[in-house]
Each structure stands twice: as structure tokens, then as C-alpha cells.
Design an enzyme around this catalytic site. Sequence first.
Site, PDB file in Angstrom:
ATOM      1  N   GLU A  30      37.666  39.596  37.794  1.00  0.00           N
ATOM      2  CA  GLU A  30      37.390  38.171  37.549  1.00  0.00           C
ATOM      3  C   GLU A  30      35.898  37.864  37.553  1.00  0.00           C
ATOM      4  O   GLU A  30      35.430  37.008  36.805  1.00  0.00           O
ATOM      5  CB  GLU A  30      38.071  37.301  38.616  1.00  0.00           C
ATOM      6  CG  GLU A  30      39.570  37.154  38.456  1.00  0.00           C
ATOM      7  CD  GLU A  30      40.360  38.277  39.104  1.00  0.00           C
ATOM      8  OE1 GLU A  30      39.761  39.320  39.478  1.00  0.00           O
ATOM      9  OE2 GLU A  30      41.587  38.125  39.249  1.00  0.00           O
ATOM     10  N   GLY A  71      44.965  39.142  38.227  1.00  0.00           N
ATOM     11  CA  GLY A  71      46.246  38.661  38.731  1.00  0.00           C
ATOM     12  C   GLY A  71      47.240  39.799  38.925  1.00  0.00           C
ATOM     13  O   GLY A  71      48.081  39.757  39.829  1.00  0.00           O
ATOM     14  N   GLU A  79      46.611  41.263  42.120  1.00  0.00           N
ATOM     15  CA  GLU A  79      47.063  40.329  43.166  1.00  0.00           C
ATOM     16  C   GLU A  79      48.577  40.384  43.333  1.00  0.00           C
ATOM     17  O   GLU A  79      49.091  40.233  44.440  1.00  0.00           O
ATOM     18  CB  GLU A  79      46.589  38.909  42.826  1.00  0.00           C
ATOM     19  CG  GLU A  79      45.076  38.782  42.967  1.00  0.00           C
ATOM     20  CD  GLU A  79      44.562  37.397  42.607  1.00  0.00           C
ATOM     21  OE1 GLU A  79      44.713  37.005  41.435  1.00  0.00           O
ATOM     22  OE2 GLU A  79      44.043  36.705  43.501  1.00  0.00           O
ATOM     23  N   ALA A 121      45.605  37.551  34.273  1.00  0.00           N
ATOM     24  CA  ALA A 121      46.098  36.213  33.966  1.00  0.00           C
ATOM     25  C   ALA A 121      46.232  36.064  32.454  1.00  0.00           C
ATOM     26  O   ALA A 121      45.738  36.885  31.689  1.00  0.00           O
ATOM     27  CB  ALA A 121      45.106  35.183  34.497  1.00  0.00           C
TER      28      ALA A 121
END
Length: 679
Positions: A125, A102, A105, A63
Site C-alpha cells: 500500500e 488486502g 490482511e 483491494a
Amino acid sequence: MTSPIRTERDENVLVIVSDNPPVNALGQAVRAGLVAGIEEALGDDSIEAVVIRCDGRTFFAGADITEFGKPPQVPSLPEALDRLEASDKPVVAAIHGTALGGGCEVALACHYRVAVPSAKLGLPEVKLGLIPGAAGTQRLPRLVGAEAALPLVAIGDPIPAKKAQAIGLVDEIVGEDSLAADAVAFARSKIGQPAPRASDGDANRDGVKNPAIFDEFRQKNARKMRGFDAPNAGIAAVKAAGELPYADGVKRERELFASLMGGTQSKAMRHYFFAERAANKIDDVPADTPLIPVKKVGVIGAGTMGGGIAMNFLSAGIPVTILEMAQDALDRGAATMRRNYENTAKRGRMTADQVEAAMSLLTPTLDYADLADCDLVIEAVYESMDVKKQVFAKLDEVVKQGAILASNTSYLNIDEIATATQRPGYVLGLHFFSPANVMKLLEIVRGAETRDDVLATAMKLAKKIGKVAAVSGVCPGFIGNRMLSKRQEQANQLIMEGANYWDVDDVLLEFGFPMGPFQMGDLAGIDIGWHRDPSKVTTVREALCAAGRFGQKAGKGFYDYDEARNRTPSDEVKAIIADFAAKEGNEQRDISKDEIRERLLYPMVNEGAKILEEKMAQRASDIDVVWINGYGWPLYTGGPMFWADTVGFDTVVAGLEKHGLPVSDHLRAKAAAGAQFTG
Ligand code: NAD
């Protein structure tokens, strides 16, 4: 502003390329670009498959952390990923570098993943006190199974491409230098087949069939996870992936994520993330200060610290010449280093060849002349100013001009040590922590005359040997031990007033430290610095030594130890302490755990405030870096200064006053101004 995302056509395959240096972070423009790219593919009948790839050194590495805490901007990552996954044309993630957070993901939302052999994938994370928030905890278990997903979600260490392939996270390993072409060919081979979606997968059934895996995992990793909220939330999310339909699982993930994001632990861990980076900067030393090349290192003293310090450099491929006073001490030192390396090899963390390679870089010597061409010499002899001055005078004579001379002293004045030389500008403190080859912290002590290039070189070197560095000014005990002394003073005082010593240890254990001061004493050895005269007993420690209670190595110290090193409070020690307390005329009373905690920790905060006031630390967050890496202060509280901010200065000041302890002017002024140390 041009988009960081572009599309390229390769006949019937649309390649969506991100070019968002340095790490292709998934900021708003990237997310919007991904959605636009997939819409372009879906709206074009001549396109039959899609590849997502990144320019630069890595696939999406996570992110955009600068967006944390700000109002969300559309499209959110979960929305963007749902759009990708919904595509009926196959979408392939082409992974190089690191697909983290992210980024992983994104890969999970694609229908297929191909990766180069050097790529790594992971969901780190949890290391920032969070769990993935874009359905990573729901797609991953459905794709690879709950058991394989647990360590990725709850521990957060990335895995190499090969391992990722073995668990089913990567479909194919492609050529290191032909990712773009291989990914397109792979995508083409999937045209016409139904797109497999991770959200539809059923590998998560393993956790339903055998729900014991969650508790087993928790037990196996109990030590690593102790006190942290995020790993438990991660486990709960993975478990939910087996128990709930996908959409409900995503909702559960979102709830867990939001509660972590709003909680103190994640704030503390994000504070630490930035603190570590900030500690690397010395405010008044320009970033472009030329460095002194360090190709050969000398170490004086092959004892506990000297050996460990030397290993840092050997492991980094830098030759070390180590000097002792006598052959037997030298042999012992070298043998200990070899044994430590061999133990590491036994645990599979080094190969036998690597052990030999490291040891072959070591030159033991008794002759100072062998240090003449060292670029850096680190002294780790006894903690005595006289001895240290003699050593530095000798080094000044023999070591070439322009070389750095460092001391590993724990408490002594670096400026005074520097007076033993004609080159005080080249002298500084490099304070390693025991065991020096393991502990992450390096306190870099800046003398009054230490040159900028010497400091900048030390900083750079710290990184090279895998340490986290923080700069301290010259004061007794520097940042870390200066604050530790205040805690120790209170620990000793508390047991004289009637507190149980095991309660003192337990309070710190419960706070999140790996051990308390009396356990630490037993581990290090009660007899460190003992005068060795059993008839001379003026302190509790001397009484313990006189009774042969030297600590864990003797099977008894403050505690009695069984074979498995479990500790039990000792009646003998209780009697010794009671005896001293009576002699000192101390009234005994019951002392609550709250009082113990306040008296151990608040004086540290007060000392930290003084350290800042005297400018011995550059910033409050540096103090946090020192305590988290050097003394086991629990990361999830952010370090002593961040913690004080969360407790509130008023509370700290009131606590100190209640216990009759000194309050520094700086702390009082901050409390009055309603200020904060950090943030
Ligand atoms: P140690 O007693 O294990 O080792 C000191 C070594 O230095 C001995 O092997 C001794 O033979 C050698 N030595 C003494 N005088 C010498 C000289 N003139 N020339 C060459 N060699 C000499 O002690 P240690 O625990 O390794 O501590 C060394 C230094 O590191 C001290 O200043 C100490 O304060 C500091 N330190 C220790 C720790 C720790 O936890 N032990 C942590 C940080 C810093």
C-alpha cells in the site's frame, strides 16, 4: 450475478474458494462471499475447520482499486476479516501467487497460513501513498514483531514464502502442486486446538522493549523515504501496535489511513499508477498489431550509453553485437560492461554465473557486416547529425530488410536521420537515460513515417527489458529534454541575477528531486562537450573547465568535494559567476527560494502545455511518466502536469507573468476554462 466465492466440503473441512479473475481482487462480492462462507462453516456442526483458497493464478492480490474514492460498500474488508478471525473453528489461508495488500490482511486474519514455495506476501500500500487499512499494521507486528513488520509496512516490498516462514508470517510451506490437499490436511491437524489470533499476539513487544528500532529503521531508509508521508505513517502505525490495545491500535491505523487517503500524495501516486499503464498504449496503433521478432540486437558505439543499452538486452538474454570505430574503444566498452556486472554481483544482486551468461551473449566487432542479421540496431554514437546520418546510411546498406533502426539521440531530428535510409518506416528514436542499464525510462520517439509494427515492437521490448516507456513526437529534446532545457535556462539566468547556485540546487532538493542542476552538472562532468581550449572562455562552464573544475571526478566543479563527496560551495566559482554577471551588466539582487522554485518549475509546466498542444505527447500523464522515471521528479507530487493541477493553472500563469516569462496560449486557455491536465 453468481458469487465469485463458492464453498466445497472435504469431509469435516469447509473450503472457501474465490474465483475472481484475474487476481482475485477483494471487491464487495468477494468480501460478502467470505463472510457467507465463514457463516456457513460456523452454522454447520459437521464442519470442524476452514480453508480459504483461490482459483486462478494467485491468492487475493489486493483491494479492488476501482472501488477507491467511491462510497464504501458493506461488508468492509475490516469487518469481513474480524468475522473470519472470530471463528472458533480454525481457519487456514492457503496461499499461492501473491498475497498482497488486502490479500495479505486476509491471510493475517486467518488463524494459520500455509503457502507454496513460489508464493509471495506483502503490504505494498505504501507504494500508492497509503498504509494497510484492514488492521494489517496491527495484526502483523503482533504476529511477527515490530522489527520484522517495519519493512513490510513502510517499504512495501513483498517477501517470498520462505522468508515469510522465517519471520513467522507463514506457518508451513506446502507442496507447489498440492496446496489444496495439503492445506486441508494442515487444517485438520489443528482441529480441537484453540485458534491463535494475530490480534491477540504479543510479538510486538520487541518495539516496546527497544523503541530505538523505529528511529534506526527511519535512518537506514532515509533516502528511500525522503519526502514521502506514507512510510512515516506506516512506522507510526507499527509503533502504535506496541503501545496501544488492539482496538485502539486499529483506530489509530484507520486515522492514519484516512489522512493519507485524503491527502495529495496518495492521489498523486495513484495518478502515477494509472499513468504508467496508460503510457503503454499508443492511441492510434491497434492492440493486435503484429510484432517484429527481436532475437538479436546491434548497438553502434560502446561509450557511456552504448554499453549501458547493450547491458539491458544481455540481462534479458538477448544476444548483442556491439560495434565501435577502433579496437581500443571496443575493448574499453566491453571491459566497462563486465565491471558493471561484476559490481552488481559484488552487491549480491547477481551471481557470478549470471555475469558470465550475460557477457557470453556479447559479440564485440569493428565490422558492420556482423550486424547484417540483427532484428534491431540502436545507434549511440556522438551527438552529431552528420555522424548519425553516415551511420544510418551504412546500416541501411548492411542490415537485413525488415529490421528496426533506432537512434539514442538526445535532441536531434529523427525524421532527418531517417532520410539517410531507404526505409524511414523502420526508423525511430529509442532514447535511453544515463546510466542506461539502471534508469527506468525509455522515451520512444515516433518519426513521421515510423510504422505501427515498429512502434508496437519497441513498446513490447521496453517491457521485456524492464523499462517504463512513453511515446514522444519529433521535436528538439523530445518530451523530457525539451522541458529540462527550460529549467536549465532559468537556472543559468537566476545565478546571473544574484541567486546562489547552491540555493538553486537546494530548492529542487527540497522539492524532492535527488539533486539540482549544478550538482547534476558536477556528477555528469562539466567538460562534456567542452572544446578543450582553456584560453577560450565565453561561458561559466568554460571558465570552470579552464580552471580544471571538471566536476566530481576532479574533486571540484561548481562545488568543492571532500573524500566522502560532500559538497561545499566554492569561493572560486562564486567569483567566476560574479565576474560573468558583471560583464553582462546584470544587476544583482537577493532572490527568494519561492521565486527560484517558480522560475524553475513553472516554465516546465508551460513547455509541457506546448508539448500537448503540438501533440508531441499523447496525454499529460505521459509527461509525468517521463519526468518521474527519467529525471527524478518526486513521485509523491505526481509529475509536473499532475503537480500543476494541484497548484492550479491560475497560480502558474500568474507566476509566469509575475516573472516576465512566456505563457503559452494553451496554458492560458486552460486556466481561463478552469480545466485540468490530468484526472
Ligand atoms: P560517448 O562519447 O560516451 O560514446 C560515443 C561512442 O560512440 C564512443 O565510444 C565513440 O568511439 C563511438 N562512435 C563515434 N562515432 C562512431 C561511429 N561512426 N561508429 C561507431 N562508433 C562510433 O557518448 P554517449 O554519452 O554514450 O552518447 C551517445 C549518444 O547518446 C548521443 O547521441 C547522446 O546524445 C545520447 N545520449 C546520451 C546521454 C548521456 O547522458 N550521456 C543520455 C541519453 C542519450
